[in-house]
Design a protein around this motif. Structure first.
Motif, mmCIF file in Angstrom:
data_model
loop_
_atom_site.group_PDB
_atom_site.id
_atom_site.type_symbol
_atom_site.label_atom_id
_atom_site.label_comp_id
_atom_site.label_asym_id
_atom_site.label_seq_id
_atom_site.Cartn_x
_atom_site.Cartn_y
_atom_site.Cartn_z
ATOM 1 N N ALA A 57 -3.938 -4.664 11.227
ATOM 2 C CA ALA A 57 -2.688 -4.626 10.466
ATOM 3 C C ALA A 57 -1.748 -5.737 10.924
ATOM 4 C CB ALA A 57 -2.017 -3.261 10.624
ATOM 5 N N GLN A 58 -1.696 -5.958 12.229
ATOM 6 C CA GLN A 58 -0.850 -7.035 12.746
ATOM 7 C C GLN A 58 -1.338 -8.389 12.261
ATOM 8 O OE1 GLN A 58 -1.174 -6.200 16.951
ATOM 9 N NE2 GLN A 58 0.775 -5.095 17.003
ATOM 10 N N GLY A 59 -2.653 -8.526 12.133
ATOM 11 C CA GLY A 59 -3.224 -9.782 11.683
ATOM 12 C C GLY A 59 -2.857 -10.125 10.247
ATOM 13 N N GLY A 60 -2.480 -9.116 9.479
ATOM 14 C CA GLY A 60 -2.075 -9.346 8.098
ATOM 15 C C GLY A 60 -0.585 -9.488 7.919
ATOM 16 N N SER A 61 0.149 -9.515 9.027
ATOM 17 C CA SER A 61 1.604 -9.612 8.976
ATOM 18 C C SER A 61 2.063 -11.055 9.108
ATOM 19 C CB SER A 61 2.221 -8.788 10.118
ATOM 20 O OG SER A 61 3.603 -9.046 10.252
ATOM 21 N N ALA A 62 3.233 -11.339 8.572
ATOM 22 C CA ALA A 62 3.813 -12.675 8.719
ATOM 23 C C ALA A 62 4.289 -12.911 10.148
ATOM 24 C CB ALA A 62 4.983 -12.833 7.750
ATOM 25 N N GLN A 114 13.947 6.632 2.762
ATOM 26 C CA GLN A 114 14.968 6.063 3.637
ATOM 27 C C GLN A 114 14.697 4.583 3.915
ATOM 28 O OE1 GLN A 114 15.040 7.371 7.784
ATOM 29 N NE2 GLN A 114 17.255 7.660 7.629
ATOM 30 N N ALA A 115 13.416 4.232 4.056
ATOM 31 C CA ALA A 115 13.060 2.854 4.393
ATOM 32 C C ALA A 115 13.075 1.926 3.190
ATOM 33 C CB ALA A 115 11.679 2.827 5.036
ATOM 34 N N GLY A 116 13.041 2.499 1.978
ATOM 35 C CA GLY A 116 13.036 1.678 0.782
ATOM 36 C C GLY A 116 11.667 1.536 0.153
ATOM 37 N N GLY A 117 10.797 2.519 0.391
ATOM 38 C CA GLY A 117 9.482 2.506 -0.222
ATOM 39 C C GLY A 117 8.362 2.577 0.794
ATOM 40 N N ALA A 118 7.156 2.872 0.299
ATOM 41 C CA ALA A 118 5.999 3.045 1.174
ATOM 42 C C ALA A 118 5.647 1.756 1.917
ATOM 43 C CB ALA A 118 4.800 3.528 0.357
ATOM 44 N N ALA A 119 5.705 0.616 1.228
ATOM 45 C CA ALA A 119 5.362 -0.654 1.862
ATOM 46 C C ALA A 119 6.357 -0.997 2.968
ATOM 47 C CB ALA A 119 5.315 -1.767 0.820
ATOM 48 N N ALA A 120 7.626 -0.742 2.687
ATOM 49 C CA ALA A 120 8.661 -1.018 3.695
ATOM 50 C C ALA A 120 8.466 -0.140 4.924
ATOM 51 C CB ALA A 120 10.049 -0.792 3.097
ATOM 52 N N LEU A 121 8.090 1.120 4.703
ATOM 53 C CA LEU A 121 7.868 2.013 5.833
ATOM 54 C C LEU A 121 6.658 1.553 6.644
ATOM 55 C CD1 LEU A 121 8.697 4.597 7.346
ATOM 56 C CD2 LEU A 121 7.038 5.830 5.930
ATOM 57 N N ARG A 122 5.587 1.139 5.970
ATOM 58 C CA ARG A 122 4.404 0.644 6.685
ATOM 59 C C ARG A 122 4.774 -0.530 7.590
ATOM 60 N NH1 ARG A 122 1.785 1.472 1.672
ATOM 61 N NH2 ARG A 122 1.955 -0.747 1.179
ATOM 62 N N ASP A 123 5.557 -1.464 7.052
ATOM 63 C CA ASP A 123 5.969 -2.633 7.843
ATOM 64 C C ASP A 123 6.834 -2.209 9.022
ATOM 65 O OD1 ASP A 123 4.619 -4.306 6.127
ATOM 66 O OD2 ASP A 123 6.403 -4.903 4.988
ATOM 67 N N GLN A 124 7.738 -1.284 8.767
ATOM 68 C CA GLN A 124 8.659 -0.829 9.798
ATOM 69 C C GLN A 124 7.922 -0.165 10.953
ATOM 70 O OE1 GLN A 124 11.813 1.628 8.265
ATOM 71 N NE2 GLN A 124 12.271 2.506 10.272
ATOM 72 N N LEU A 125 6.992 0.723 10.623
ATOM 73 C CA LEU A 125 6.260 1.435 11.665
ATOM 74 C C LEU A 125 5.347 0.494 12.450
ATOM 75 C CD1 LEU A 125 5.332 4.796 9.882
ATOM 76 C CD2 LEU A 125 7.193 4.341 11.486
ATOM 77 N N LEU A 126 4.759 -0.479 11.773
ATOM 78 C CA LEU A 126 3.904 -1.443 12.456
ATOM 79 C C LEU A 126 4.735 -2.297 13.412
ATOM 80 C CD1 LEU A 126 1.106 -2.788 12.784
ATOM 81 C CD2 LEU A 126 1.786 -4.365 10.940
ATOM 82 N N GLN A 127 5.876 -2.768 12.941
ATOM 83 C CA GLN A 127 6.705 -3.662 13.742
ATOM 84 C C GLN A 127 7.389 -2.948 14.908
ATOM 85 O OE1 GLN A 127 9.396 -5.535 10.956
ATOM 86 N NE2 GLN A 127 7.702 -6.283 9.690
ATOM 87 N N GLN A 128 7.887 -1.746 14.672
ATOM 88 C CA GLN A 128 8.665 -1.059 15.694
ATOM 89 C C GLN A 128 7.815 -0.224 16.641
ATOM 90 O OE1 GLN A 128 11.991 1.114 14.092
ATOM 91 N NE2 GLN A 128 12.726 -0.612 12.884
#
Length: 213
Positions: A57-62, A114-128
């Motif tokens: 998942a991290q490998g697919g992140s900016a 709260q996060a602004g959608g499923a994709a936003a939550l996925r990014d948030q949980l991966l990053q934090q």
């Protein structure tokens, strides 16, 4: 799951587990074993599967390089989360606490809104919290279970007193269970409910993440 939510809150614990490890070398006596918790094995393959999911998942992140650098101890913290989950499950069961799939989905849906959608939550949980997409349900199961245990104890997990009460209960459970970790990952610390010097406390599972900016 590294797994783990406003994470700098301090923990209080009643006692430190003082016991000679059952496994002088967990890997040597039990090939392929990352840890043994209450007689149940956490295999190397289970651990590495979760670590790989996060790395993929991290490998697919900016922010790949930044995310990998910030999780250099991913193996250890992931295993710490797996061990903690076994302790929490046992404490909840002993307290008569159960969490349904519907409750987990409700918590996840609320977080997505709260996060602004499923994709936003996925990014948030991966990053934090270094949570891979396939670990999100488990992330919220742990959160719901910890909250339910707090209610059973008659405390509010959002308060320092509530956190101390739940921590005391979890430490007591951890002391009753035998926790042995493969030395390559460190030593289980029943006071912080982590492995070695891991800086992420169990509260990362129990306190809802803040919305992304």
């Amino acid at each position: 799951m590294v797994r783990r939510r406003t994470a700098t809150l301090s923990l209080t614990a009643a006692a430190v587990l003082a016991a000679t490890p059952l496994l002088t070398s967990c890997g040597a006596e039990h090939p392929g074993t990352a840890a043994v918790v209450g007689g149940q094995t956490i295999s190397m393959s289970t651990l590495q599967s979760q670590v790989k999911a996060v790395r993929d998942a991290q490998g697919g992140s900016a922010q790949t390089a930044q995310l990998i650098e910030s999780t250099s101890d991913l193996d250890r913290t992931t295993l710490g989360g797996l061990v903690f989950d076994r302790v929490l499950d046992t404490a909840a069961r002993q307290a008569g606490v159960t969490v349904t799939r519907a409750e987990v989905q409700q918590a996840r849906s609320a977080a997505e809104a709260q996060a602004g959608g499923a994709a936003a939550l996925r990014d948030q949980l991966l990053q934090q919290y270094a949570v891979a997409p396939n670990g999100i349900d488990d992330f919220y199961r742990v959160q719901a279970e910890a909250q339910a245990l707090a209610r059973k104890l008659g405390v509010d997990l959002a308060t320092p007193d509530g956190q101390a009460a739940v921590t005391k209960s979890l430490v007591k459970t951890a002391q009753q269970m035998r926790v042995d970790v493969n030395p390559r990952y460190g030593t289980w610390n029943s006071q912080t409910l982590t492995i070695g010097t891991a800086s992420t406390p169990w509260l990362r599972h129990a306190v809802a993440p803040t919305p992304a900016a």
